[in-house]
Structure formats: C-alpha cells, structure tokens
Design an enzyme around this catalytic site. Structure first.
Site, short mmCIF file in Angstrom:
data_model
loop_
_atom_site.label_atom_id
_atom_site.label_comp_id
_atom_site.label_asym_id
_atom_site.label_seq_id
_atom_site.Cartn_x
_atom_site.Cartn_y
_atom_site.Cartn_z
N GLY A 62 0.83 -1.21 0.00
CA GLY A 62 0.00 0.00 0.00
C GLY A 62 0.87 1.25 0.00
N ALA A 79 15.46 10.92 -0.65
CA ALA A 79 16.53 10.86 0.35
C ALA A 79 17.50 9.72 0.03
CB ALA A 79 15.93 10.65 1.73
N ARG A 90 1.47 -5.09 -5.75
CA ARG A 90 1.55 -6.32 -4.95
C ARG A 90 1.91 -7.42 -5.93
NH1 ARG A 90 -2.58 -3.44 -1.87
NH2 ARG A 90 -1.64 -3.10 0.16
N ASP A 134 4.94 -4.60 6.43
CA ASP A 134 5.53 -5.88 6.88
C ASP A 134 5.69 -6.90 5.75
OD1 ASP A 134 2.78 -6.14 6.74
OD2 ASP A 134 2.58 -7.30 8.58
N THR A 185 4.08 3.29 5.44
CA THR A 185 2.67 2.90 5.52
C THR A 185 1.92 3.93 6.36
OG1 THR A 185 1.11 1.33 6.53
CG2 THR A 185 3.35 1.24 7.35
N ASP A 217 -0.53 3.21 8.16
CA ASP A 217 -1.20 2.53 9.28
C ASP A 217 -0.44 2.60 10.61
OD1 ASP A 217 -3.02 1.78 7.33
OD2 ASP A 217 -2.02 -0.14 6.94
N ASP A 271 1.51 0.51 11.71
CA ASP A 271 1.35 -0.80 12.34
C ASP A 271 2.63 -1.64 12.34
OD1 ASP A 271 1.36 -1.20 9.64
OD2 ASP A 271 -0.38 -2.52 9.59
N GLY A 314 -6.41 2.13 8.39
CA GLY A 314 -5.43 1.78 9.42
C GLY A 314 -5.30 0.27 9.55
N ARG A 315 -5.94 -0.45 8.63
CA ARG A 315 -6.00 -1.92 8.69
C ARG A 315 -6.46 -2.33 10.09
NH1 ARG A 315 -1.46 -5.41 5.67
NH2 ARG A 315 -0.14 -4.43 7.22
N ALA A 334 -13.47 14.26 19.22
CA ALA A 334 -14.54 13.27 19.00
C ALA A 334 -15.15 12.88 20.34
CB ALA A 334 -13.97 12.05 18.31
P1 ADP Z 1 2.82 -4.25 2.80
O1 ADP Z 1 4.27 -4.23 2.49
O2 ADP Z 1 2.20 -2.89 2.71
O3 ADP Z 1 2.51 -5.00 4.08
P2 ADP Z 1 1.92 -6.55 1.25
O4 ADP Z 1 1.68 -7.41 2.45
O5 ADP Z 1 0.94 -6.58 0.13
O6 ADP Z 1 2.09 -5.02 1.62
O7 ADP Z 1 3.35 -6.97 0.67
C1 ADP Z 1 3.93 -6.30 -0.43
C2 ADP Z 1 4.67 -7.26 -1.29
O8 ADP Z 1 5.74 -7.86 -0.56
C3 ADP Z 1 3.85 -8.47 -1.78
O9 ADP Z 1 3.06 -8.17 -2.90
C4 ADP Z 1 4.93 -9.46 -2.12
O10 ADP Z 1 5.53 -9.18 -3.37
C5 ADP Z 1 5.96 -9.18 -1.02
N1 ADP Z 1 5.76 -10.13 0.08
C6 ADP Z 1 4.74 -10.14 0.99
N2 ADP Z 1 4.83 -11.20 1.83
C7 ADP Z 1 5.93 -11.89 1.44
C8 ADP Z 1 6.57 -13.10 1.89
N3 ADP Z 1 6.08 -13.81 2.91
N4 ADP Z 1 7.68 -13.49 1.22
C9 ADP Z 1 8.17 -12.78 0.19
N5 ADP Z 1 7.62 -11.65 -0.29
C10 ADP Z 1 6.52 -11.21 0.31
#
Ligand code: ADP
Length: 353
Positions: free
Chosen positions: A13, A24, A74, A105, A127, A129, A131, A172-173, A188
């Site tokens: 996201g 940077a 993604r 993450d 992000t 969020d 989080d 914020g998931r 609020a």
């Molecule tokens: P965010 O990074 O915002 O948490 P995602 O969970 O969609 O978003 O992860 C972003 C991208 O990171 C995924 O589309 C994938 O390419 C890669 N990714 C996510 N989880 C894994 C994993 N367990 N192993 C390897 N690559 C991953």
C-alpha cells in the site's frame, strides 16, 4: 564489498512521503558515489526488469509529491522460489549490489527473503497505518492523520450548522493509530478501535447528556479494523438511542495521497539516509525505525516477530532464536504500545465531547 549501484523500490500500500523517501535514498547514495536505480512497481519491477536509473535531477522536485514516482504493486509471483530466483538474476545482471525496500511488513518479508539469498536489503517503514510495532512512527502516518483531521474539521462545520453527528471511518487496517490520534484532535465524543473494548451505551449516554446541555455537533471516529458492519450498525443506533441525526463518511484512500507533512518529509529524509548508511556499511536484513525520536536500525526478524507478539499471534518456535534480553525488549515495547492507547483513550473519554 564496494557498492557501485543500489536499487530502491516501493511496495504494498502506498503512503504519502514515499517520494520524499526515494529522494533521500537517491541523493544520499549519489552523493557517496553510488548509482541508484528505481525498481518500478515494487517486487514485480524486479522480476520483470522494469528499471529506471535515478539522477538528482529526477528526484529534486519530488519531496512534496504524494504517491510514488516508481509506482507500487503487490506481486504474488515474488513469493514463489521461481519468482525470487528471477529477481536475484535481475539484480546480478544489472549489478544491483543492494536494495532499499519501502513498504510495510509484507515488503519486509520480501526483503528478508532476498537478504538471505545474498542480496543485501534494508527496509523502510512506509505505511499510513503505523502498524510496524518496532517503530514509533511510519512514513506517511502523520500526513494521513492530518488529512483525517482536515476532513473532520470540515464535517464539524456542517454538523454544527445542522445539529448532527458524523461518523468517520478511517483506514489503518487492524491498527487504531490514525483513529485514536485524529479522534483526539477532532474532539470526538467517541473513538472505536480494536485495541480497546468499545462501550456503546456510554457513548449514547454522553451524547444525550451533551445534547441536553446544548451541544449541537458530534464526531465519532471508527477504525477500519472494527469492520464495515460496526459502522453501519452505529449509524442506525445513534439516532435510535439518542434522537440525534447521524451521517457517515468513509474517506478511504483519500488519506493515502496528498502533500506530505513536514514531519513525514523529515522522517523520510532521516530514515532514507540511514538506510543507505547501513547498506554501505555492509549491513543487511534491517528495518530503519524511529524509537523515542532517534533513528535506529532493527533486525527485520526482530521487527516481524515483535509484531506477532504485539498482536498475540506468536507461533510455537517464534522466540527460539532470540536472547532473553531481546525477548524482554520486545515485551517492553508491546507494553509501551498498549499503555499509549490506554493513556490517549482515557484522556479522550474524559475530555472528548
Ligand atoms: P505491505 O508491504 O504494505 O505490508 P503486502 O503485504 O501486500 O504489503 O506486501 C507487499 C509485497 O511484498 C507483496 O506483494 C509481495 O511481493 C511481497 N511479500 C509479501 N509477503 C511476502 C513473503 N512472505 N515473502 C516474500 N515476499 C513477500
């Protein structure tokens, strides 16, 4: 190892100030004589060799832009061994000696997978969020909160004119950071987040008492993690239980865009520079965090397991590779986070109206 070229990508996201982060990283690397290549569209750009060299001229005006000039995506393919091997091939072929991966993450999991296969990677928390438990602030969070506050202030104006309540459901998931902080800033009367049990009856009582005392407008903030049904139910119940006309707004992705705040730009700049520092110092598999206003590097594995501990989702052998000192540190951070929510929530219950 002498670094000649690094790659930078944004993944998952998007968030405001991702561009400030790219800027940077690029300027920090170029000023140390290291070339930079933008990997377009996150990990899928790596697999499909969508690369674009970045110069100072390319990034000089992007610090104030929302979105990400190197796009985000993604990529399911990247999670397969075949996809991973292809990504490594592309790095070798293009002489990419290390990668800075900006995202959440999921992005860090990908960075770890590359790191353990010999491509040094450093993660940056981009992000809205907030989080990522290992860092007090993520890049984009401040802008998102400020966008919610701006929208909420505008809703307050019209609520005041018409003697209404407005529910705002914010992104914020599963984390209530945006909701609680913006709820406090919007005065609020209620904030519903997953972290703290929500007392609907108390909300109705407070609203009735305030209305009886002459209050015309009310704002209630609901975190996305509560689920759409929760907001819909509340929208029905508030007028039923209090007699106060109520409207609903879901700003959704609006808060993901926009001009980044000073705080986000500067966090992005400090973190981006630190990520390049770490790569050039031969480090890998780290995420750059902000802890108590200091920019520090943390092991990605530590950060990911800490997230699971915070969410009470630890698996059986998750803590096996950590020292008792590290486990204590994780527990202390989780405690700090819980206390943070409780402290703000208590203040909001007392002064929010
Ligand atoms: P965010 O990074 O915002 O948490 P995602 O969970 O969609 O978003 O992860 C972003 C991208 O990171 C995924 O589309 C994938 O390419 C890669 N990714 C996510 N989880 C894994 C994993 N367990 N192993 C390897 N690559 C991953």
């Amino acid at each position: 190892m002498k670094f000649r070229k690094i790659g930078v990508l944004t993944s998952g996201g998007d968030s405001p100030a991702m561009n400030a982060t790219i800027k940077a990283v690029t300027c920090s690397a170029l000023s140390r004589g290291v070339e930079v290549v933008g990997i377009l569209g996150g990990y899928s750009g790596l697999i499909h060799e969508n690369l674009r060299p970045l110069t100072k001229k390319d990034v000089s005006g992007i610090i104030s832009l929302g979105g990400t000039i190197i796009y985000s995506d993604r990529c399911v393919e990247f999670k397969t061994e075949e996809g991973m091997q292809r990504a490594i091939e592309v790095c070798r072929k293009n002489q990419i000696d290390g990668i800075v991966a900006i995202g959440g993450d999921g992005t860090f999991r990908g960075a770890t997978d590359l790191s353990i296969r010999g491509i040094p990677c450093i993660g940056l928390p981009g992000t809205i969020d907030n989080d990522i438990t290992a860092t007090d602030y993520t890049i984009g969070y401040d802008t998102a909160m400020n966008t919610v506050v701006k929208l909420g202030d505008q809703l307050r104006d019209t609520c005041e004119s018409h003697a209404r309540c407005n529910i705002i459901e914010v992104m914020g998931r599963n984390a209530g950071y945006i909701a609680i902080e913006s709820g406090l800033a919007l005065n609020a009367i209620g904030v519903a987040i997953e972290e703290i049990p929500f007392d609907k009856e108390l909300l109705f009582e407070k609203m009735k008492a305030s209305r009886a005392a002459g209050q015309r407008s009310f704002i209630v903030v609901v975190a996305e993690g509560m689920g759409a049904e929760f907001s819909e139910q509340l929208l029905k119940e508030i007028p039923e239980k209090t007699g106060i006309e109520t409207r609903f707004v879901r700003p959704a992705h609006i808060v993901r865009g926009g001009i980044p705040t000073l705080r986000d730009r500067n966090l992005a700049t400090m973190m981006g520079d630190k990520a390049v520092d770490m790569l050039l110092a031969g480090k890998s598999d780290l995420v750059i965090c902000s802890r108590h206003d200091k920019v520090v590097a943390t092991d990605i594995k530590f950060a990911l397991i800490l997230d699971r501990m915070y969410k009470n989702k630890l698996k059986e052998h998750d803590l096996d590779s950590f020292t008792p000192h590290q486990i204590k540190e994780m527990e202390a951070i989780c405690e700090e986070r819980r206390a943070y929510f409780k402290d703000i929530y208590d203040v909001m219950l007392t002064v929010g109206c």
